[in-house]
Scaffold this motif. Structure first.
Motif, PDB file in Angstrom:
ATOM      1  N   SER A 297      16.357  -0.062   0.644  1.00  0.00           N
ATOM      2  CA  SER A 297      15.653   0.756   0.859  1.00  0.00           C
ATOM      3  C   SER A 297      15.023   1.523   0.181  1.00  0.00           C
ATOM      4  CB  SER A 297      16.454   2.140   1.582  1.00  0.00           C
ATOM      5  OG  SER A 297      17.351   2.552   0.510  1.00  0.00           O
ATOM      6  N   SER A 298      15.081   0.534  -1.685  1.00  0.00           N
ATOM      7  CA  SER A 298      14.019   0.876  -2.743  1.00  0.00           C
ATOM      8  C   SER A 298      12.261   1.937  -2.265  1.00  0.00           C
ATOM      9  CB  SER A 298      14.170   0.536  -3.631  1.00  0.00           C
ATOM     10  OG  SER A 298      13.721  -0.889  -3.339  1.00  0.00           O
ATOM     11  N   ASN A 299      11.964   0.973  -1.395  1.00  0.00           N
ATOM     12  CA  ASN A 299      10.686   1.305  -1.159  1.00  0.00           C
ATOM     13  C   ASN A 299      10.083   2.501  -0.755  1.00  0.00           C
ATOM     14  OD1 ASN A 299      11.249  -0.539   0.865  1.00  0.00           O
ATOM     15  ND2 ASN A 299       9.342  -1.208   0.836  1.00  0.00           N
ATOM     16  N   VAL A 300      11.165   3.444   0.280  1.00  0.00           N
ATOM     17  CA  VAL A 300      10.963   4.462   0.678  1.00  0.00           C
ATOM     18  C   VAL A 300      11.346   5.506   0.731  1.00  0.00           C
ATOM     19  CG1 VAL A 300      13.113   3.919   2.291  1.00  0.00           C
ATOM     20  CG2 VAL A 300      10.899   5.544   3.025  1.00  0.00           C
TER      21      VAL A 300
ATOM     22  N   ILE B 255       0.425  -1.010   0.112  1.00  0.00           N
ATOM     23  CA  ILE B 255       0.061   0.027   0.315  1.00  0.00           C
ATOM     24  C   ILE B 255       0.609   0.968  -0.034  1.00  0.00           C
ATOM     25  CG2 ILE B 255      -1.609  -1.343   1.008  1.00  0.00           C
ATOM     26  CD1 ILE B 255      -1.368   1.201   3.056  1.00  0.00           C
ATOM     27  N   SER B 256       0.383   2.688  -0.943  1.00  0.00           N
ATOM     28  CA  SER B 256       1.330   4.228  -0.174  1.00  0.00           C
ATOM     29  C   SER B 256       1.221   4.598   0.787  1.00  0.00           C
ATOM     30  CB  SER B 256       0.495   4.772  -2.012  1.00  0.00           C
ATOM     31  OG  SER B 256      -0.478   4.678  -1.971  1.00  0.00           O
ATOM     32  N   VAL B 257       1.765   4.468   1.478  1.00  0.00           N
ATOM     33  CA  VAL B 257       1.904   5.794   2.272  1.00  0.00           C
ATOM     34  C   VAL B 257       2.604   6.885   2.321  1.00  0.00           C
ATOM     35  CG1 VAL B 257       2.099   5.896   5.097  1.00  0.00           C
ATOM     36  CG2 VAL B 257       1.331   3.615   4.088  1.00  0.00           C
ATOM     37  N   CYS B 258       1.904   8.068   2.191  1.00  0.00           N
ATOM     38  CA  CYS B 258       2.665   9.577   2.748  1.00  0.00           C
ATOM     39  C   CYS B 258       2.923   9.876   4.925  1.00  0.00           C
ATOM     40  CB  CYS B 258       1.393  10.598   2.042  1.00  0.00           C
ATOM     41  SG  CYS B 258       2.518  11.970   3.036  1.00  0.00           S
ATOM     42  N   ASP B 259       3.935   9.884   4.776  1.00  0.00           N
ATOM     43  CA  ASP B 259       4.491  10.208   6.430  1.00  0.00           C
ATOM     44  C   ASP B 259       4.825  11.917   5.815  1.00  0.00           C
ATOM     45  OD1 ASP B 259       5.634  10.368   8.781  1.00  0.00           O
ATOM     46  OD2 ASP B 259       6.893   9.021   8.940  1.00  0.00           O
TER      47      ASP B 259
ATOM     48  N   ALA C  51       8.114  -3.386   6.567  1.00  0.00           N
ATOM     49  CA  ALA C  51       6.849  -3.986   6.185  1.00  0.00           C
ATOM     50  C   ALA C  51       6.001  -3.927   4.759  1.00  0.00           C
ATOM     51  CB  ALA C  51       5.952  -3.747   7.262  1.00  0.00           C
ATOM     52  N   GLY C  52       6.473  -3.892   3.684  1.00  0.00           N
ATOM     53  CA  GLY C  52       6.430  -3.294   2.302  1.00  0.00           C
ATOM     54  C   GLY C  52       5.575  -2.625   2.188  1.00  0.00           C
ATOM     55  N   ALA C  53       5.289  -1.699   2.658  1.00  0.00           N
ATOM     56  CA  ALA C  53       4.768  -0.254   2.278  1.00  0.00           C
ATOM     57  C   ALA C  53       5.104   0.583   1.470  1.00  0.00           C
ATOM     58  CB  ALA C  53       3.689   0.413   3.734  1.00  0.00           C
ATOM     59  N   LEU C  54       5.145   1.585   0.356  1.00  0.00           N
ATOM     60  CA  LEU C  54       5.496   2.153  -0.407  1.00  0.00           C
ATOM     61  C   LEU C  54       5.172   3.227  -0.123  1.00  0.00           C
ATOM     62  CD1 LEU C  54       3.660   0.929  -3.930  1.00  0.00           C
ATOM     63  CD2 LEU C  54       6.316   0.012  -2.296  1.00  0.00           C
TER      64      LEU C  54
END
Length: 229
Positions: A110-113, A63-67, A82-85
C-alpha cells in the motif's frame, strides 16, 4: 447557504451518521435496504467506468493521480493496485481512516497510495490525473465552479468529474423524495447543468474527451473526462 456552511455540514455528516450509512453502502454487507443496494450498484458502475477509461489509455502504471473526495477508497485502492501513484483525500476523518484500513487489508503493497484528511480547496501539488467523483452533489454550482477551477490547477493532463445532472425528470424525483434515501439520511443534494460544468472546464483550459452516464433507480451520475488543451 455559504460554501463554509455547506462544507461544515458535509464534514459533520460524514463523520457521524453518514459515515456508518455510506460505509455500509460502499462495503460488502447485505444488510441494506432496496435504495441503498441500488446506490451501491450505481456508485460501483461509476467507479468501473472511470477505471475502464484509464485502462483503455494503458497508462495507469506509474502515473500520479489525485483522488479528491476518496470516501472509503473505492477508486483509490484499485488504482493503486494497478500501479498508479495515488494521493487520496477526503473531508471526513472517519472516511479516510476506513480507506486506510481497507488499503492495508486489500493491497499487498500500500506504499503507492497515501490517504489524508483535507477539504478539496486545501489540496496542492501537481498530478497527471485529478479525479473527483460524487462530491459536487454536496455543493451549489457557484461553489462547484471554484472547486473545479482549483482541481483544474492541480491537473497536468486530465480531470475526471461526476455530478448529478439537472434534468426535469430528476428534479421531480428529488422533489418527491424518491431520488435520495430521505432528508434525515443525507446532506442537501445539488444538481448541476451539464452545459454549465462543461463551460467551467473549457474556461479552465480543458476540452471534453469522454462522457459517461450511470443511471439506476436511485443513483444518477454524469461522468466527464476533460483533457488539457
Amino acid at each position: 447557504m455559504t460554501a463554509t456552511n455547506d462544507k461544515a455540514i458535509v464534514k459533520e455528516y460524514f463523520n457521524a451518521t453518514g459515515f456508518d450509512r455510506w460505509r455500509r453502502i460502499y462495503g460488502e454487507t447485505e444488510d441494506l435496504n432496496k435504495v441503498q443496494k441500488d446506490i451501491r450498484i450505481g456508485h460501483q458502475q461509476t467507479i468501473d467506468t472511470v477505471i475502464d477509461w484509464l485502462n483503455t489509455d494503458s497508462n495507469l502504471a506509474g502515473i500520479s493521480v489525485c483522488d479528491a473526495g476518496c470516501g472509503v477508497g473505492s477508486l483509490s485502492i484499485p488504482l493503486a493496485e494497478a500501479g498508479a501513484l495515488v494521493s487520496a483525500s477526503d473531508i471526513s476523518e472517519k472516511m479516510v481512516g476506513e480507506a486506510r484500513e481497507k488499503a492495508q487489508a486489500l493491497l499487498q503493497d500500500s506504499s503507492n497510495v497515501n490517504f489524508e484528511v483535507k477539504d478539496l480547496e486545501s489540496l496542492s501539488g501537481n498530478y497527471h490525473s485529478v479525479i473527483c467523483l460524487d462530491v459536487l452533489i454536496h455543493y451549489p454550482t457557484e461553489d462547484a465552479t471554484k472547486m473545479i477551477a482549483h482541481l483544474a490547477s492541480l491537473s497536468e493532463n486530465r480531470l475526471i468529474l461526476s455530478f448529478a445532472p439537472k434534468t426535469l425528470g430528476l428534479t421531480i424525483l428529488k422533489k418527491i423524495g424518491e431520488f435520495f434515501p430521505g432528508p434525515s439520511k443525507t446532506t442537501r443534494a445539488y444538481q448541476h447543468r451539464e452545459d454549465e460544468i462543461i463551460r467551467i472546464l473549457l474556461d479552465n483550459g480543458f476540452h471534453i474527451e469522454r462522457k459517461g452516464m450511470t443511471s439506476t433507480s436511485f443513483y444518477y451520475s454524469r461522468i466527464l473526462e476533460a483533457v488539457r488543451d
